[in-house]
Design an enzyme around this catalytic site. Sequence first.
Site, PDB file in Angstrom:
ATOM      1  N   MET A   1      -0.146  -1.349   6.429  1.00  9.61           N
ATOM      2  CA  MET A   1       0.970  -0.411   6.451  1.00  9.61           C
ATOM      3  C   MET A   1       1.957  -0.758   5.340  1.00  9.61           C
ATOM      4  O   MET A   1       2.138  -1.923   5.022  1.00  9.61           O
ATOM      5  CB  MET A   1       1.658  -0.564   7.820  1.00  9.61           C
ATOM      6  CG  MET A   1       2.520   0.584   8.244  1.00  9.61           C
ATOM      7  SD  MET A   1       3.138   0.301   9.923  1.00  9.61           S
ATOM      8  CE  MET A   1       1.626   0.132  10.865  1.00  9.61           C
TER       9      MET A   1
ATOM     10  N   HIS B   1      -0.500 -10.346   6.671  1.00 13.49           N
ATOM     11  CA  HIS B   1       0.745 -10.294   7.427  1.00 13.49           C
ATOM     12  C   HIS B   1       0.467 -10.705   8.872  1.00 13.49           C
ATOM     13  O   HIS B   1      -0.182  -9.963   9.610  1.00 13.49           O
ATOM     14  CB  HIS B   1       1.339  -8.884   7.409  1.00 13.49           C
ATOM     15  CG  HIS B   1       1.766  -8.431   6.061  1.00 13.49           C
ATOM     16  ND1 HIS B   1       1.861  -7.096   5.737  1.00 13.49           N
ATOM     17  CD2 HIS B   1       2.131  -9.110   4.945  1.00 13.49           C
ATOM     18  CE1 HIS B   1       2.273  -6.979   4.485  1.00 13.49           C
ATOM     19  NE2 HIS B   1       2.426  -8.190   3.973  1.00 13.49           N
TER      20      HIS B   1
ATOM     21  N   ASP C   1       3.414  -3.304   0.387  1.00 11.36           N
ATOM     22  CA  ASP C   1       3.374  -4.679  -0.107  1.00 11.36           C
ATOM     23  C   ASP C   1       2.137  -4.862  -0.987  1.00 11.36           C
ATOM     24  O   ASP C   1       1.042  -4.451  -0.630  1.00 11.36           O
ATOM     25  CB  ASP C   1       3.359  -5.671   1.059  1.00 11.36           C
ATOM     26  CG  ASP C   1       3.639  -7.101   0.630  1.00 11.36           C
ATOM     27  OD1 ASP C   1       4.204  -7.312  -0.463  1.00 11.36           O
ATOM     28  OD2 ASP C   1       3.303  -8.019   1.408  1.00 11.36           O
TER      29      ASP C   1
ATOM     30  N   SER D   1      -2.853  -6.273   5.743  1.00  9.80           N
ATOM     31  CA  SER D   1      -1.939  -6.273   6.880  1.00  9.80           C
ATOM     32  C   SER D   1      -2.656  -5.704   8.101  1.00  9.80           C
ATOM     33  O   SER D   1      -3.645  -6.280   8.548  1.00  9.80           O
ATOM     34  CB  SER D   1      -0.671  -5.476   6.531  1.00  9.80           C
ATOM     35  OG  SER D   1       0.284  -5.593   7.561  1.00  9.80           O
ATOM     36  N   THR D   2      -2.215  -4.566   8.607  1.00  7.24           N
ATOM     37  CA  THR D   2      -2.796  -3.972   9.810  1.00  7.24           C
ATOM     38  C   THR D   2      -4.296  -3.756   9.638  1.00  7.24           C
ATOM     39  O   THR D   2      -4.727  -3.097   8.697  1.00  7.24           O
ATOM     40  CB  THR D   2      -2.116  -2.618  10.119  1.00  7.24           C
ATOM     41  OG1 THR D   2      -0.712  -2.802  10.081  1.00  7.24           O
ATOM     42  CG2 THR D   2      -2.549  -2.079  11.467  1.00  7.24           C
TER      43      THR D   2
END
Length: 188
Positions: free
Chosen positions: A125, A31, A128, A4-5
């Site tokens: 973050m 993401h 998940d 993600s991030t």
Amino acid sequence: IGTSTGGPRALQAVIPNLPADIPAAVLIVQHMPAGFTRSLAERLNAMSSIVVKEAEHNEVVKPGFAYIAPGDYHMEVQKNALDELRIKLTQFPPVGGHRPSVNVMMNSVASTGFPNVIGVIMTGMGSDGSEGVVNIKNRNKGIIISQDAKSCIVNGMPQSAIKTGVVDEVVPLKRIAEVIVKYLGVDR
């Protein structure tokens, strides 16, 4: 691979370092909103020995390819009558606030029962992927790799995976491709 991030830059440190003859396919959930995953796939493809593309509904999963879940679509795999894996893209509701969801993708991989699965959780973050790595470990006897805290932009997803107790190796970003290759038994 779930991320993600900080993921796009992290993926640039991993995917281009996988060898062209890798005897596996790579499924990636990053993401990202709709419209951004295609350019990410094109950028990674230009840098890599393997083929990197945005996943398409119903395509056969092949070794030497990396498939990135399109933004706003869950990516799953399903085994067909020929024991091939096919990609299934859906717009079912977000899971844990995410579509695509790492858990959705990893749980579908776990449900195939295929052995020799490697689950990788990288910078991001939240949590998940934590459920997915547990299922890959339990159903596929898979290997689970997590990015180390020091090399993450955000350590939420890797830390959550580590807390499950199923992570086999915690490694710096620059070593993730090397560790994947080691577990696949590819000579470099």
